[in-house]
Write an enzyme that holds these catalytic residues in place. Sequence first.
Site, PDB file in Angstrom:
ATOM      1  N   HIS A 138     -39.321  29.857   3.953  1.00  0.00           N
ATOM      2  CA  HIS A 138     -40.419  29.062   4.507  1.00  0.00           C
ATOM      3  C   HIS A 138     -41.538  29.897   5.124  1.00  0.00           C
ATOM      4  O   HIS A 138     -42.328  29.378   5.905  1.00  0.00           O
ATOM      5  CB  HIS A 138     -39.882  28.071   5.537  1.00  0.00           C
ATOM      6  N   HIS A 163     -39.072  20.222   0.431  1.00  0.00           N
ATOM      7  CA  HIS A 163     -38.325  19.947   1.658  1.00  0.00           C
ATOM      8  C   HIS A 163     -38.960  20.631   2.864  1.00  0.00           C
ATOM      9  O   HIS A 163     -39.681  21.596   2.719  1.00  0.00           O
ATOM     10  CB  HIS A 163     -36.865  20.416   1.511  1.00  0.00           C
TER      11      HIS A 163
HETATM   12 MG    MG Z   1     -34.664  22.801   3.536  1.00  0.00          MG
END
Ligand code: MG
Length: 209
Positions: A138, A163
């Site tokens: 991320h 997500h």
């Molecule tokens: Mg995730």
Amino acid sequence: MTPDLTAVASATKGFLPDDEAAALHAAALTARPGLWLEVGTYCGKSTVHVGSAARAVGAQLATLDHHRGSEENQAGWEWHDTSLVDPHTGRLETLPSLRRTLWDAGLDDVVTAIVGTTQQVGRWWTTPLTFLFLDGNHTEEVAQHDYAAFAPHVEPAGVLCIHDVFERPEDGGRPPWNVLRRAVDTGAYEETAVTGSLRVLRRTEKPVT
Ligand code: MG
């Protein structure tokens, strides 16, 4: 999902609330057969949800991870799990957990594990996709890289799930949100559903930029 598979997924370590797991499974069921790709496997919790949908649809699922954990999984960080450390490397090692998860779920014939970084695999990936789930590293750099490397391979009308998308900065990191904005604002994808931090999009005819 069958109760058996739900139990396997529930027993698998990971970061996916039940409502988001159900939404992910439902989104995958709307995708066409062909090759599906999950970026960010960890121990295979979401892999069971997507893989069971792949079996139902008649698709194959590739799941990509270097299996040594993201920054937040390493020692001293918030999401560290000492039981997953390989004493040989001193790093996280989630591949054996994934293998056990796939065995328990009976998904060995549907799911292919790809072990490597997205930078490695993005260099040689050419196969068209009908479903893509972005749930890898991320950081801004890697999240944007993963979108640029794999989102162009999704065929028109194909499904993209992202997500850990948080609209408000106080709820979570920015990179997945920035990837969502890029996908929608360039017209390459249209958003179709939101459940918690899971966004479901559908590919248009416009190029991915
Ligand atoms: Mg995730």
